[in-house]
Scaffold this motif. Structure first.
Motif, short mmCIF file in Angstrom:
data_model
loop_
_atom_site.label_atom_id
_atom_site.label_comp_id
_atom_site.label_asym_id
_atom_site.label_seq_id
_atom_site.Cartn_x
_atom_site.Cartn_y
_atom_site.Cartn_z
N VAL A 186 0.83 -1.22 0.00
CA VAL A 186 0.00 0.00 0.00
C VAL A 186 0.85 1.26 0.00
N VAL A 187 0.59 2.16 -0.95
CA VAL A 187 1.26 3.45 -0.97
C VAL A 187 0.23 4.56 -0.84
N PRO A 188 0.64 5.73 -0.40
CA PRO A 188 -0.32 6.82 -0.22
C PRO A 188 -0.95 7.26 -1.54
N ASP A 189 -2.23 7.57 -1.49
CA ASP A 189 -2.92 8.08 -2.68
C ASP A 189 -2.78 9.59 -2.80
N GLY A 190 -2.26 10.21 -1.76
CA GLY A 190 -2.09 11.66 -1.81
C GLY A 190 -1.11 12.06 -0.73
N HIS A 191 -0.77 13.34 -0.68
CA HIS A 191 0.20 13.75 0.32
C HIS A 191 -0.25 15.00 1.04
N ASP A 192 -0.48 14.89 2.34
CA ASP A 192 -0.91 16.03 3.14
C ASP A 192 -0.22 15.95 4.50
N TRP A 193 0.75 16.86 4.69
CA TRP A 193 1.50 16.82 5.96
C TRP A 193 0.56 16.91 7.16
N ASP A 194 -0.50 17.66 7.00
CA ASP A 194 -1.39 17.85 8.15
C ASP A 194 -2.05 16.57 8.61
N ALA A 195 -2.14 15.59 7.72
CA ALA A 195 -2.79 14.33 8.08
C ALA A 195 -1.90 13.44 8.94
N VAL A 196 -0.60 13.62 8.84
CA VAL A 196 0.35 12.65 9.38
C VAL A 196 0.19 12.38 10.87
N GLU A 197 0.08 13.44 11.65
CA GLU A 197 0.04 13.24 13.10
C GLU A 197 -1.36 12.87 13.59
#
Lengths: 368, 368, 368, 368
Positions: free
Chosen positions: B162-173
């Motif tokens: 599984v790889v990320p479908d998008g990238h959002d730093w705010d989601a990480v934590e």
């Protein structure tokens, strides 16, 4: 200390691409190793540029002079010093290169770090420095073979998108690419000819393995065998990635698949690449290394000059269309140097530990 | 020295998984850094086991005691010593594990190296040791931010296939996986639940980045920033691969594609991962790390005992089905420690070199 | 790295005089050495303050807690961590000392170096730190004795102007001064009582010797056995000079007198102090160390405060009138640590070199 | 690593007395230092043998070739490599010396350590190696002077029983003995002539001082400035003792006498030798070094051969009757190298610490 490598077998290199000479000092070398100038010829020849039309046309003799540490043909325990004069360093005209930063090169970073740099042929950042790594490793390979039966070898495992269709160690030294499948070599030749003609370059992947490493070499936590191999390989020019054993493929593996079951006959597989907990397991040590494509192209690219102006940069001169082609002996060298260093460290700390348990046969039939 | 890390900012860790305590000594720390026990809570909490059902259920307080090097709330320049007592170390019954070598673990290699080992919870080879890396890095992160505006962060970039479908730093934590795409988290939860139920484990890939690193950090040849990052990451438990920037993808790239063109507006791309010739370029420093799946499974596997007999090994107890999940703060820690060490080394050697040229804006818009 | 010592056997100490604890990490320790908390009692007791009226009246338990590296009573090869809590650290009132620089102390230099210091009891610059040197050396002494039959001992060889009238090893441990001549002890007691009453202090000279060191330990040029002994001794608080063998007396010697003739019966003398060319000769290794008189006196002296004002400084509190009295176990400790480190280094590099020649009997009848 | 010296400014030397060359690599050198081959002439000349009838009659050119690290006359930050060819190495007949161990020499100890040695002129244990220390220090002295106003100088302070009757820095460079009192020189000449005629040799004491060292250089505990100076000096051939400031004289001093009172006008004395707690105080740094008399005499002495037989040894050939005479520039070199290394380390850790307090004037009127 950034020009020294290893903890007990400590190699310090010096010299620039277009300076008078390059050299190295090998400190901590055990006494009694037979060494002569001609011992360096084979591996320096394998690394040398100008060997085929697929590599840079700089022709260096790479004749090694032994300046110290050897008496009557054997090492004395004092530092072995080796010198290679640069003989084909043409740098008549470096005025322009001194004023410009080539993208993908160390020009910009050296300049901002030091404020003064030797621009001729890349100076200290040139892969010419790796000559001395290969030279130093000649001694390490000799000691590893004689004292532990350890051998180190390697091959190209990818050029661009091309991967080997088969694996035959005997094929590797028979072609200019260190390619492990002879039948593919003509196609590779054509591929490289076309690439060179296009003015572009391509990356490569090198795989090196060590056979005969006993269990117990390496140190936990920050002196791990794999950690030091990673640093050693990443310190080679143009390297962007390092893998041990299954490497990045292990991300998609299940634990039940990855872990290498053990029986009295040996290990069932070698996803670990011969290293567990930072210490050798007795299996083949397997390391793969990613080389980026060289950035020195005659295809123009936007760059900057020292005053911050944008300039179009075209690199002419002698450059490898695939720097990875000549990298196999260099990766072998780093593997040998790390192993010998760790062998000495192991003897220092654990020289009193005898055979404590039956060993699993380490010889795996698995090709890397 | 295998339990020390760094050249000028030197971290030495000690302690075993089920011993009385773990700790570290941070030597070379600049004076005047404000530090209090509660400063460690956030990052130790991020790393801690037992946080979610997806990680090991060992519950440790991880309360840090400062034993030295801090006076009236600020570092004095003498070694900062930190201690964390082990409180949830259950090791009543390690007789069997002491006699057996678990495949994929350091049991066999430690035994052959040392002839005597602490089998309780993996002893020194346990990932419990990484607690102190994260603790030490709290100081490094503080110094980097205050003195250079450098920040370090990271996320999971792959679990299994599984790889990320998008990238959002705010989601990480906001999720237990440090996953950069919130919409995928429920699916990941299900995936992990199924995996845990199956008794198997899976690998993961972590990507960490540093923003704000000025050009000039790092040292040529053997002290390269990327070489030291590679060693730092590979020294983390379960790591099998390290990439800088484009990493192994650069093998299949053309030079005209890989090299990052420079203009007055900045770099056109960041395949280099912010490092050229071993020295930072001013771009984001980008490192990716491959974690293997844990080998501690309740699914049986063939192993050996200390007498060389074949035994079926089943691991019960508290284990992470994906050790990579908790690895993001650890990779961040190693990145911060390497950067601070290099920053101090740079100041030592090049403290007299001023601004020599206009800098290319390093802030790239490129996500890792 | 300034708080670490040794290359392969590497001791890192931490903690301040009046902080919560002091401790050390011993990295590189061979596995299998039997070690228990009570093993530290004898040497820590010999070093401890408060033992007699002639030394500081600080009473510390010096109870050693082993935090790692030992399993089932034997070292595992992972770092041995030792902790000693400070229990008698009175520092209620350090406001004044924090504002003033005592002449002859590190106050002024720490302040100008770090800009922030722990003034309580000297902080890190206190001789309290030497507790951990003695503790670490307990392990070194054990290993040296068991593996090589090497023993280390020492005695006071001068206090003020007083030198021993005779030499008897058996007398040394029977008096509070480590004095090698019992008949002089009552006079020394009176001398010290008078000194204490006067409020003044005096210097001392310590001599330590190692018996049983085989020829071959030590490394040429910059890793010389004598060079490392010099650094080790000079790193002890209050030391101002180090001699090997004849030391400064060799300045006035003739070469025909100084060189130690060799015969089948052994060496005719030991002016070399057991070291030639930086390498042990098989004779007794002999080191002498000069300790300055402590500067902490109740007799007033002119000093400065942090604002540059002149102040009269009077030091009350618990201080040794002769710091050299307790220094013998500390000098022994440093000798043992250096020897073990060099023994491991020798094994690393020269483990393949067997007996090459008949050895001269090293046991000299010469007292130091 | 035993042939390397320094932590950040790291000098590695190589080569043997009668090998093809000697050389060094200076790693960690700041960029931008102007350096040319002729810069080495003065100090190498001061150290050179063959200068007067009082020193060995070996005549070496000591012409320095710069092999790397310098571009357009300035250091680049990459390793500076220096080479000096041996041109007057006569070793036609070393068969006998190869079979015998000269008392007071490294012959016996090298043999037992390594089992294989270069006997020609002492091989690596020859003082010829110190040429490269002096060469490397030329760069350190330049940097110290330009960046910190620090200067280093020295003189002989004793030959045999003879001590200076007065002290005049201006006299030192005007006589072959680096003697600080011109009126005594004729008597010293006669003394040395008689000594040479007698076939014997004598020891010497050298004192070196550094002026202008700011407070704050040096590191506590094991990286102390005085500890590193002690190691540096003791690593020089024939050294048997090292003192800082009052040195061994402090043993007989009272504390009220030894401690150097401080006032706004400066320190009242300099018994500390400019170092307190391992860190420079701003006073003159003063180091004294004891050199033993050379053991190479034409007066016979009993020694052994490699088979353990007793042999009478007579050393003919070119030897200094007092090796200390040429040692002043070597001690100066080691002082300069240690200071520069510590200056870089101080900048690394404490580069953020500004002026925290008024400084006591360090310039003492006290001669060493």
């Amino acid at each position: 200390m950034s020009n020294s490598f290893g903890r007990l077998l400590r190699v310090t290199t010096f010299g620039e691409s277009h300076g008078p000479a390059i050299g190295c000092v090998i400190d901590g070398c055990p006494p009694g190793i037979a060494i002569a100038p001609e011992d360096f010829e084979r591996d320096l020849g394998r690394r040398a540029s100008g060997r085929t039309r697929h590599t840079s046309q700089r022709h260096e003799d790479d004749r090694v002079e032994i300046l110290g540490g050897v008496f009557e043909g054997r090492t004395t325990g004092t530092p072995v010093a080796l010198l290679v004069r640069n003989t084909d360093a043409r740098s008549k005209d470096y005025a322009r290169i001194a004023e410009q930063f080539r993208p993908g090169h160390a020009d910009y970073t050296y300049w901002h770090k030091y404020g003064h740099r030797d621009p001729r042929g890349g100076g200290r950042s040139s892969a010419r420095e790796t000559t001395m790594r290969v030279a130093a490793a000649v001694i390490a390979r000799k000691w590893l073979a004689e004292h532990h039966g350890v051998t180190v070898r390697g091959h190209l495992s990818q050029i661009g998108e091309v991967v080997p269709d088969g694996h035959d160690w005997d094929a590797v030294e028979g072609n200019p690419f260190f390619w492990p499948h002879a039948a593919q070599v003509p196609a590779l030749e054509s591929y490289m000819d076309a690439l060179r003609k296009s003015g572009d370059s391509v990356g490569a992947r090198v795989t090196v393995v060590a056979d005969g490493v006993p269990p117990g070499w390496g140190e936990p936590v920050y002196g791990k065998l794999d950690a030091e191999l990673a640093a050693a390989m990443m310190s080679i020019n143009a390297v962007k990635g390092v893998e041990i054993g299954a490497g990045f493929a292990s991300v998609a593996q299940k634990g039940s698949e990855h872990r290498d079951a053990m029986s009295r006959q040996g290990f069932a597989s070698n996803h670990a690449g011969g290293i567990l907990g930072g210490i050798s397991s007795g299996q083949q040590v397997v390391v793969s290394v990613a080389f980026k494509p060289t950035s020195s192209l005659r295809l123009p690219v936007m760059g900057l000059d020292v005053d911050g102006n944008e300039v179009e940069i075209v690199t002419t001169g002698r450059h490898d269309p695939c720097v990875g082609i000549r990298a196999t002996p260099i990766c072998e060298a780093m593997l040998a140097l790390v192993l010998m260093d760790q062998a000495l460290r192991h003897r220092a700390q654990c020289g009193d530990v005898g055979e404590v348990s039956p060993r699993v046969p380490g010889e795996s039939k698995h090709s890397p």
